[in-house]
Design an enzyme around this catalytic site. Structure first.
Site, PDB file in Angstrom:
ATOM      1  N   HIS A 151       0.833  -1.207   0.000  1.00  0.00           N
ATOM      2  CA  HIS A 151       0.000   0.000   0.000  1.00  0.00           C
ATOM      3  C   HIS A 151       0.867   1.257   0.000  1.00  0.00           C
ATOM      4  O   HIS A 151       0.687   2.154  -0.832  1.00  0.00           O
ATOM      5  CB  HIS A 151      -0.887  -0.047   1.242  1.00  0.00           C
ATOM      6  CG  HIS A 151      -1.733   1.168   1.451  1.00  0.00           C
ATOM      7  ND1 HIS A 151      -2.770   1.515   0.606  1.00  0.00           N
ATOM      8  CD2 HIS A 151      -1.725   2.116   2.430  1.00  0.00           C
ATOM      9  CE1 HIS A 151      -3.350   2.610   1.051  1.00  0.00           C
ATOM     10  NE2 HIS A 151      -2.734   3.007   2.168  1.00  0.00           N
TER      11      HIS A 151
HETATM   12  C1  HEM Z   1       2.314   5.522   6.312  1.00  0.00           C
HETATM   13  C2  HEM Z   1       1.393   4.781   5.892  1.00  0.00           C
HETATM   14  C3  HEM Z   1       0.365   5.115   4.842  1.00  0.00           C
HETATM   15  C4  HEM Z   1       0.465   5.921   3.788  1.00  0.00           C
HETATM   16  C5  HEM Z   1       1.656   6.760   3.337  1.00  0.00           C
HETATM   17  C6  HEM Z   1      -0.755   5.861   3.121  1.00  0.00           C
HETATM   18  C7  HEM Z   1      -1.079   6.551   2.023  1.00  0.00           C
HETATM   19  C8  HEM Z   1      -2.283   6.507   1.391  1.00  0.00           C
HETATM   20  C9  HEM Z   1      -2.608   7.255   0.273  1.00  0.00           C
HETATM   21  C10 HEM Z   1      -1.694   8.154  -0.428  1.00  0.00           C
HETATM   22  C11 HEM Z   1      -3.860   6.944  -0.040  1.00  0.00           C
HETATM   23  C12 HEM Z   1      -4.614   7.499  -1.175  1.00  0.00           C
HETATM   24  C13 HEM Z   1      -4.588   6.546  -2.245  1.00  0.00           C
HETATM   25  C14 HEM Z   1      -5.602   6.857  -3.213  1.00  0.00           C
HETATM   26  O1  HEM Z   1      -6.403   7.741  -2.965  1.00  0.00           O
HETATM   27  O2  HEM Z   1      -5.579   6.218  -4.280  1.00  0.00           O
HETATM   28  C15 HEM Z   1      -4.310   6.000   0.885  1.00  0.00           C
HETATM   29  C16 HEM Z   1      -5.551   5.454   0.882  1.00  0.00           C
HETATM   30  C17 HEM Z   1      -5.993   4.554   1.733  1.00  0.00           C
HETATM   31  N1  HEM Z   1      -5.272   4.053   2.748  1.00  0.00           N
HETATM   32 FE1  HEM Z   1      -3.472   4.525   3.242  1.00  0.00          FE
HETATM   33  N2  HEM Z   1      -1.612   5.006   3.765  1.00  0.00           N
HETATM   34  C18 HEM Z   1      -0.920   4.529   4.834  1.00  0.00           C
HETATM   35  C19 HEM Z   1      -1.386   3.624   5.766  1.00  0.00           C
HETATM   36  C20 HEM Z   1      -2.600   3.061   5.681  1.00  0.00           C
HETATM   37  C21 HEM Z   1      -3.053   2.063   6.597  1.00  0.00           C
HETATM   38  C22 HEM Z   1      -2.248   1.508   7.769  1.00  0.00           C
HETATM   39  C23 HEM Z   1      -4.284   1.738   6.231  1.00  0.00           C
HETATM   40  C24 HEM Z   1      -5.209   0.756   6.813  1.00  0.00           C
HETATM   41  C25 HEM Z   1      -4.996  -0.115   7.671  1.00  0.00           C
HETATM   42  C26 HEM Z   1      -4.597   2.515   5.107  1.00  0.00           C
HETATM   43  C27 HEM Z   1      -5.783   2.452   4.479  1.00  0.00           C
HETATM   44  C28 HEM Z   1      -6.084   3.181   3.387  1.00  0.00           C
HETATM   45  C29 HEM Z   1      -7.316   3.133   2.711  1.00  0.00           C
HETATM   46  C30 HEM Z   1      -8.494   2.230   3.111  1.00  0.00           C
HETATM   47  C31 HEM Z   1      -7.255   4.022   1.650  1.00  0.00           C
HETATM   48  C32 HEM Z   1      -8.313   4.316   0.671  1.00  0.00           C
HETATM   49  C33 HEM Z   1      -8.017   3.505  -0.570  1.00  0.00           C
HETATM   50  C34 HEM Z   1      -8.792   2.263  -0.630  1.00  0.00           C
HETATM   51  O3  HEM Z   1      -9.885   2.230  -0.032  1.00  0.00           O
HETATM   52  O4  HEM Z   1      -8.329   1.364  -1.315  1.00  0.00           O
HETATM   53  N3  HEM Z   1      -3.566   3.308   4.794  1.00  0.00           N
HETATM   54  N4  HEM Z   1      -3.339   5.752   1.768  1.00  0.00           N
END
Ligand code: HEM
Ligand SMILES: Nc1nc2c(c(=O)[nH]1)N[C@H]1C(S)=C(S)[C@@H](COP(=O)(O)OP(=O)(O)OC[C@H]3O[C@@H](n4cnc5c(=O)[nH]c(N)nc54)[C@H](O)[C@@H]3O)O[C@H]1N2
Ligand SMILES: Nc1nc2c(c(=O)[nH]1)N[C@H]1C(S)=C(S)[C@@H](COP(=O)(O)OP(=O)(O)OC[C@H]3O[C@@H](n4cnc5c(=O)[nH]c(N)nc54)[C@H](O)[C@@H]3O)O[C@H]1N2
Ligand code: HEM
Ligand code: SF4
Ligand code: SF4
Ligand code: SF4
Ligand code: SF4
Ligand code: SF4
Ligand SMILES: [Mo]
Lengths: 239, 813, 328
Positions: free
Chosen positions: A190
């Protein structure tokens, strides 16, 4: 689906707050403030969990307990952070689950995974708000968090010692450890994806992406957004 | 104990019947373990419950409480009819051959001379035939139908294995198995030891239970030998010392008697004490009674006891009744005849039967003084504790004074163990708060009383005013001073009558033993049997040399055993008529041609020739007694009597209720359930748990952890009948009171079939009360009847009838 | 047998009253170089056939270790408390068992507590360096300063022994009185046992001792009498003499064939290596991919297309070959 219906039926992958703002470049709102706060709580919890969990996972990382004020604190905090993670992820889940429902193009996307990896987006179908990879991360996280909370509680002797047999606890630790490894891998994917696909981080930091980013990676979603804009009809490819 | 704890390691067969040594005497029980491990000894347990002793037994046989005499007489019957008799022992060493006077008889549960109105016997006919030479007539061929042996044979004939099963509920094959194992010990090289305690004593015929086994042991030739004997497992760490020192209302130290009203003067008193030998050459050691008595009086009254005033004989109280035992005192109390009661290290409200009656008695006192290191229920009898102790404090006028004492661990002194060893101990800690030693308190009370008597005179001040009190600090005599006094000392130089220049005893010196005691006032000694405990050589009780020559288990250099440091009583009987040990591998003493030598102190004059003097030197017969003449109030042979409350009538004497001469007070008959009363169908018994010591360890946290809450034990069958769940609450009640407890439902108790009737057993541990750290509970004695043994008034704690039902637990306040 | 077997033939060196680093054979979550020479292996032998269930050992353990157990309730049995706790390192478990062969009731009384396994599951499971150590004489001891209270030892132990304190959140269990043994004394429970059902000495002595007891038991008809020194955990430093060694489980669930659970083995073995490898691989793969494939950047053209779309100007139609993936 007929075009008329689009007015009344917002597509699954268009979420409240998603909007296109014309300009140079076009700005697309992808996440509300609340969603971003929610995400970052989740993200920080998971990092804390991974660090504290890994400290216990292997002696070579036991030093990580230092980050949490020592072994006792690490042991005591980890499950509580887990609870925070669980609830905050539950928030994300409620926000995003619809947009992560499988769509027909996901199959093609997956079939062309090598193109994905090479960054040859032009050879991919138009994608809604999330591509199959993101959906995989989403559902993977969802499933693993359920597994982790369940197994975590079974291991959480301070409060739940009496509720499971030792044999069940043994299954639980094993499952928890495996699930933790999995979720960390999923998280790595991710985060890597967010770094690799330039312009993505902005979605989670400022809530906005550029129109070009949306065009390139989530064109279908962009079209839908344009189409749902008041007074604007989305131009369909058939036009 | 005739023997010693350490001697149990020498046995081949341990019979624990009428006790639960593993539970109540775990430290002593180690010698059983030892005999098993090193000699391959076997252990038999005969008990109403499969108890902790049974857990490590080779054979367990159930028995209904209160039926042991039938079992024991059954064993004797078996031994006689299967020729399991050590004849070379029985013939010369018991009174088997003595001929009993015409006129003595036994029929239908009664001996000759019974007077129903007095509930007592005229015992005159219970004697030997005395020949023209003044000695008892004997028939060494055992042909005379009136010799003891033939009377015994006749007496036990009714106790067949079938009869035993019918009375005791012991399955016939289990009984026969026990009989067979016991019978094997009739050979000179196999011995059996009997370990017993309250399962035998706490019955209206307690003393006869013990006689039953003593007789069996004599028939098997097991008295006086290593690994044999009658081994009473005494209770409190110093209960042996208590009886030795005459803390019974009818005794003075050394098992001498307090005079009765029938003995107004010294001459009358002495006329019945110094038994003349009943056979030629015999020692009849009690002939020395006068020496012991006079030395005792000198020790008590010093210069005030003179030859002229019959050694102050008049100072001694004269009993108007046989004894003022606890039952009698509480009965009197209830009738308002007692004003002041001193309770020193005693918790009678918990410990004596029929709590309701006891509480009523205490409430009639003017003053109750408690000397105890702990809070006791007795001290708080006036407090309302809801169901646990329902009283109205406003109705009670008794003034209660609590004097905090030290406990044994905080002071110095000696404790006498079951093996009659006087072991000196040192304080293990200092007393808390205002606690004072018992000696200090008693001395202070004494000094103040003395002062009052001196000032005000009173009815008869002499015994108090003249009491010898020559301690360095009259306010607190030291344990050493008291111990030296018990041992006795020389008051006046004594010279050899043959050679007046030769001093035999020097004034001021400690006696070396009771052999030096004299009846002319030249020696003093507080307790003749203790003489030798603190000699010129010092404190013999403090000796701690555990050398054991011959691995005999005697340990003669460890502490001091009374009498005369002898470890096995009657040890002369360990040898045959010629003085050779029955079992050379277990030699104790032997005749070396000139004198008796060996590992123990011989229980016979060291130079008394083997065939001249019998081994039982205390008895005028020189032998032991299978038939005891008139020495017991309830008959020369034991008879099976039912407990006063019983599920069935006495099978062998249906008309006799209970022991016909047992201690019953007139008021109490109505508090007993009728025989077979359907309202009280279950046979109750009370007993100890290893985790607690009576009613005081419930004050201790650790003990309370190990056994926190009161329970009763019942069989799975009874639980099913009554719908009682494991660990559920039950109510248990008798005609006198009730208690609530948790139910321990166990396979270790089984219903029994008694005379065709199913009898269930309800076991009631005794340790709970309404003060302490453990959970509140009830004394077992809310249930028990106010009846005492015929000879020594021990209450019938072990057999009573109750009912039981499931319950929701006690309603508090 | 009496006088009681003397204090154990374990060297008592007054200068080093406690066992130290030099005596450590195993240490949780740590690599140690085992001492070149082991101390003589010790063992406590509990002869169940001699035990009268008096709980003197239990009391002695509470006293020696200064433990304050709660005053509980009666639950219809003699066992109390009902289970081991952080304050009860040992307790007597009572089982009423009817021997199917003789139909006789037998009251089996087993002193429960840590077995001091040669291959201790607790130590294997423990994540905290030095929270559990095994001395080279076989004693497995918990070091409370290092313990983090995670309870993994409970899961690792095949005998269900350790308990976590609610007060200081560290794990407790029988120490085999290592503090006493270190100065040449036997364990407190052994000292207190009136019947010598508990004896203590070198492991070899204890095995010989057990042999004598087993011979005696066999002579009394216990054909299956034997020593419980389960090989599945490499043997133990607390052993039982059982009258029915063929069925240990009748003694209040004493495991018939104890061994460290395969789940624990998997958790503490495979999972760690594979887990670390997989995570490392994932991270490395990402890194490599970045280097090889380079960042996935949005182009000017993309932006223009987006602008056009937003304006309503149709952007270029993608190649027909890709159209089937779209929503109609
Ligand atoms: C340092 C750690 C993380 C970074 C840099 C990060 C970064 C991002 C970014 C940039 C997005 C936007 C992506 C998009 O809009 O296409 C996103 C979406 C998301 N992230 Fe993270 N994330 C991190 C950790 C996590 C963690 C730990 C979780 C869940 C356990 C998480 C769950 C999600 C979810 C659910 C989305 C929405 C995209 C989807 O539903 O598929 N993120 N994250
Ligand atoms: N732990 C502990 N030890 C103690 C004490 C204590 O309070 N706690 N008290 C001490 C004192 S003062 C004493 S006197 C001794 C008493 O020691 P014991 O006499 O051994 O103790 P009890 O438990 O009263 O009774 C022993 C057994 O007698 C059985 N029994 C009851 N009725 C009968 C019967 O009619 N026939 C037979 N054969 N058995 C019967 C009971 O089931 C019980 O198992 O213990 C001493 N030791
Ligand atoms: N139902 C039923 N009742 C029984 C029995 C039974 O088996 N069943 N057993 C009976 C028997 S055998 C006995 S011995 C009695 C026991 O009855 P008790 O002797 O009344 O019982 P204990 O609790 O031992 O009481 C002794 C008291 O002495 C105190 N004490 C200890 N050390 C000292 C000291 O140095 N000085 C003083 N002044 N006090 C001290 C203790 O604190 C305790 O309160 O119970 C009897 N009652
Ligand atoms: C969701 C709620 C969670 C709960 C209730 C929970 C609970 C626990 C508990 C109780 C432990 C035992 C150690 C301790 O008590 O601290 C533990 C260990 C661990 N947890 Fe979690 N946890 C959760 C989530 C997570 C997540 C999300 C991860 C991964 C990032 C994780 C990774 C670990 C790891 C690696 C261990 C160590 C396992 C081992 O030593 O083999 N946990 N967890
Ligand atoms: S009181 Fe307890 S410790 Fe003392 S000798 Fe008796 S059984 Fe042993
Ligand atoms: S609780 Fe057990 S496994 Fe966890 S650190 Fe403490 S000793 Fe080690
Ligand atoms: S019994 Fe359990 S706690 Fe004791 S050493 Fe073995 S694994 Fe560890
Ligand atoms: S060895 Fe020590 S710690 Fe272990 S049970 Fe015995 S007394 Fe308790
Ligand atoms: S002290 Fe000995 S006999 Fe008593 S319960 Fe413990 S092991 Fe058994
Ligand atoms: Mo007693």
């Amino acid at each position: 689906m007929s075009a008329d219906n689009l007015k009344t039926h917002t597509p699954d992958d268009v979420e409240p707050g998603d909007a296109v703002r014309p300009g140079h470049p076009v700005q697309v709102s992808r996440y509300t403030v609340a969603a971003r706060i929610n995400h970052w709580i989740t993200a920080l919890s998971l990092i804390a969990l991974a660090l504290s969990g890994m400290a216990l996972f292997t002696p070579s990382l036991f030093f990580l307990t230092g980050l949490f004020g020592g072994g006792q604190w690490t042991r005591a905090l980890h499950p509580w952070i887990g609870v925070v993670l669980f609830f905050s992820f539950a928030g994300l889940f409620l926000r995003f689950w619809k947009a992560n429902l499988p769509a027909r193009e996901d199959g093609t996307w997956l079939a062309r995974i090598s193109d994905v990896l090479r960054g040859r987006e032009e050879r991919l179908p138009e994608i809604g708000k999330y591509n199959a990879g993101q959906k995989f991360v989403f559902w993977g996280m969802s499933g693993l968090i359920i597994v982790l909370i369940a197994s975590g509680i079974a291991m959480w002797d301070q409060y739940f010692y009496a509720f499971t047999t030792i044999e069940q606890k043994r299954v639980a630790v094993l499952v928890h450890a495996v699930a933790a490894v999995c979720i960390i891998c999923v998280w790595i994917i991710h985060v890597y994806a967010a770094i690799w696909v330039k312009g993505t981080i902005g979605a989670m930091t400022r809530g906005k992406v550029t129109g070009g980013w949306a065009w390139r990676h989530h064109r279908k979603w962009l079209r839908e957004l344009v189409g749902t804009r008041p007074g604007k009809r989305p131009p369909t490819p058939a036009e | 104990m005739t023997n010693a704890w350490t001697d149990i390691k020498n046995t081949d067969l341990v019979v624990i019947m009428g006790g639960n040594a593993a539970e109540a005497h775990p430290c002593g029980f180690k010698w059983v373990t030892e005999a098993k491990a090193t000699r391959g000894a076997k252990l038999i347990v005969v008990d109403p419950r499969y108890n902790r002793s049974a857990a490590v037994a080779d054979f367990y046989a159930p028995i209904r409480q209160g039926s042991d005499i039938a079992f024991l007489m059954g064993l004797i019957n078996y031994c006689i009819s299967h020729d399991k008799v050590q004849w070379d022992y029985v013939k010369p060493f018991t009174n088997a051959s003595f001929v009993v006077r015409e006129g003595y008889a036994y029929q239908d549960g009664l001996f000759t001379g019974y007077d129903e109105s007095k509930r007592d016997y005229n015992r005159d006919s219970w004697e030997y035939e005395i020949g023209p030479d003044g000695y008892a007539v004997v028939d060494e061929t055992l042909q005379n139908p009136r010799c003891v042996w033939n009377l015994l044979k006749q007496h036990v004939a009714i106790y067949t294995p079938e009869m035993v099963e019918r009375i005791c509920g012991t399955p016939k094959d289990a009984f026969l198995k026990v009989a067979e194992m016991v019978g094997e010990c009739s050979t000179p090289t196999k011995t059996m030891t009997s370990m017993y305690a309250l399962g035998w004593t706490q019955h209206s015929k307690g003393a006869q239970n013990i006689r039953g086994m003593a007789m069996l042991q004599l028939i098997l030739g097991n008295i006086g030998v290593r690994g044999g004997g009658m081994n009473a497992l005494r209770g409190h760490s110093n209960i042996q010392g208590l009886t030795d020192l005459g803390l019974m209302s009818n005794l003075i130290p050394g098992y001498l008697n307090i005079p009765t009203q029938k003995e107004p003067d010294f001459t009358t008193y002495m006329s019945t004490r110094a038994f003349k030998p009943l056979r030629p050459n015999q020692t009849s050691y009690w002939q020395n009674y006068r020496k012991f008595f006079v030395s005792f009086m000198k020790s008590m009254y010093g210069p005030a006891a003179t030859k002229e005033n019959d050694w102050a004989y008049s100072y001694l109280p004269k009993l108007d009744v046989a004894s003022y035992d606890v039952l009698r005192v509480f009965d009197m109390m209830k009738h308002g005849k007692v004003n002041l009661y001193f309770c020193q290290g005693f918790n009678p409200l918990q410990a004596f039967p029929d709590k309701g009656k006891l509480a009523a008695g205490l409430a009639k006192l003017k003053m109750l003084v408690i000397m105890d290191p702990l809070q006791t229920e007795t001290a708080r009898f006036w407090e309302d504790h809801g169901t646990f102790n329902k009283v109205n404090p406003a109705d009670i006028k008794t003034e209660v004074i609590q004097l905090p004492t030290t406990c044994f661990a905080e002071d110095e002194g000696s404790l006498v163990n079951s093996g009659r060893w006087l072991q000196w101990h040192w304080p293990g800690g200092s007393p808390p708060g205002e606690a004072k030693t018992d000696i200090w308190i008693m001395a202070q009370i004494h000094l103040r009383l003395k002062e009052l008597y001196k000032k005000e005179g009173g009815a008869f001040p002499d015994p108090i005013v003249n009491l010898n009190w020559s301690y360095k600090d009259p306010g607190e005599p030291t344990p050493e001073e008291l111990a030296r006094e018990m041992n006795g000392s020389v008051l006046v130089d004594v010279f050899d009558p043959a050679d007046p220049t030769k001093k035999v005893l020097e004034a001021g010196k400690q006696l070396s033993g009771f052999g030096q005691m004299r009846d002319d006032g030249t020696t003093a000694g507080g307790c003749w049997i203790f003489s030798g405990c603190w000699t010129e050589a010092g404190n013999m009780m403090a000796r701690r040399d555990n050398s054991d020559p011959g691995d005999a288990g005697m340990f003669l250099k460890w502490s001091f055993a009374w009498p005369a440091n002898r470890r096995i009583l009657y040890n002369r009987a360990s040898c045959d008529l010629d003085g050779k040990p029955w079992d050379p591998s277990r030699k104790l003493i032997e005749w070396d041609g000139a004198k008796w030598t060996g590992y123990d102190v011989p229980d016979i004059p060291p130079t008394a020739k083997p065939r001249d003097v019998g081994p039982f030197i205390m008895n005028p017969e020189g032998t032991s007694r299978l038939w005891v003449r008139k020495m017991m109030r309830d008959g020369p042979f034991p008879v099976h009597y039912e407990p006063f409350e019983s599920p069935v009538a006495n099978v062998i004497a249906p008309k006799v209720r209970g022991n016909p001469v047992a201690r019953v007070f007139p008021d109490d008959w109505k508090t007993f359930a009728d025989i077979g009363d359907p309202n009280f169908p279950y046979a109750g018994t009370s007993y100890r748990l290893t985790e607690h010591f009576h009613y005081w360890t419930k004050n201790n946290h650790v003990n309370s952890v190990l056994q926190p809450e009161q329970f009763v034990e019942i069989s799975e069958e009874l639980a099913k009948d009554k719908g009682i769940a494991l660990g559920g609450w039950v109510r248990v009640w008798s005609k006198r009171g009730e208690l609530y407890a948790k139910a321990v439902v166990t396979k270790r108790i089984k219903p029994m079939t008694i005379d065709g009737k199913i009898v269930h057993i309800v076991g009631v541990p005794i340790h709970w009360g309404f003060v302490g750290a453990a959970r509140k509970g009830f004394t077992a004695n809310t249930l028990t009847p106010f009846v005492g043994d015929a000879n020594i008034e021990t209450p019938e704690f072990k057999a009573f009838m109750v009912n039981i039902e499931p319950s929701t637990g006690p309603v508090v306040a | 047998m009496f006088p009681p077997i003397p204090n154990p033939t374990v060297a008592s060196d007054a200068a080093t009253p406690r066992f130290g680093e030099k005596d450590i054979l195993r240490r949780s979550a740590s690599e140690v170089t085992p001492p070149a020479q082991r101390l003589t292996e010790v063992a406590k032998l509990i002869d169940v056939s001699k035990c009268i269930g008096c709980k003197a050992c239990q009391a002695a353990c509470l006293e020696w270790n200064n433990l304050t157990e709660e005053i509980g309730f009666n639950h219809g049995v003699y066992t109390n408390p009902m289970d081991l706790t952080p304050d009860s390192f040992t307790l007597m478990r009572f089982t009423e068992w009817v021997n199917p062969e003789t139909e006789n009731l037998e009251w089996l009384i087993r002193k429960d507590g840590c077995m001091h396994c040669e291959d201790p599951g607790c130590l294997k499971a423990c994540p905290a360096p030095g929270a559990i150590v095994q001395y080279s004489n076989g004693i497995v001891d918990f070091q409370h300063d290092n313990c983090i209270g995670c309870g993994y030892c409970i899961k690792g132990c095949p005998f269900n022994i350790p308990r976590i304190s609610k007060v200081d959140h560290t794990a407790y269990k029988c120490t085999l009185c290592s503090d006493r043994v270190a100065v040449g004394q036997g364990p407190a429970c052994q000292k207190a046992c009136p019947t010598q059902a508990i004896v203590f000495g070198t492991k070899d002595e204890m095995k010989d001792w057990a042999e004598l007891r087993i011979t005696d038991l066999k002579s009394r008809g216990f054909a299956n009498a034997g020593l419980y020194d389960p090989p599945g955990v490499g043997g133990t430093h607390v052993m039982y003499v059982l009258h029915h060694a063929d069925t240990p489980s009748i003694y209040a669930g004493l495991p018939d064939n104890p061994r460290i659970s395969p789940l624990v083995d998997a958790w503490k073995g495979m999972t760690k290596y594979v887990g670390l490898a997989v995570m490392g691989f994932a991270a490395a793969a990402g890194f490599l991919h970045y280097v090889v494939a380079g960042p996935n950047k949005v182009s000017e053209e993309d932006e223009e297309n987006a602008e056009r779309l937003a304006d309503g100007t149709p952007p270029p139609v993608p190649p027909a070959s890709l159209q089937e993936g779209r929503t109609p």
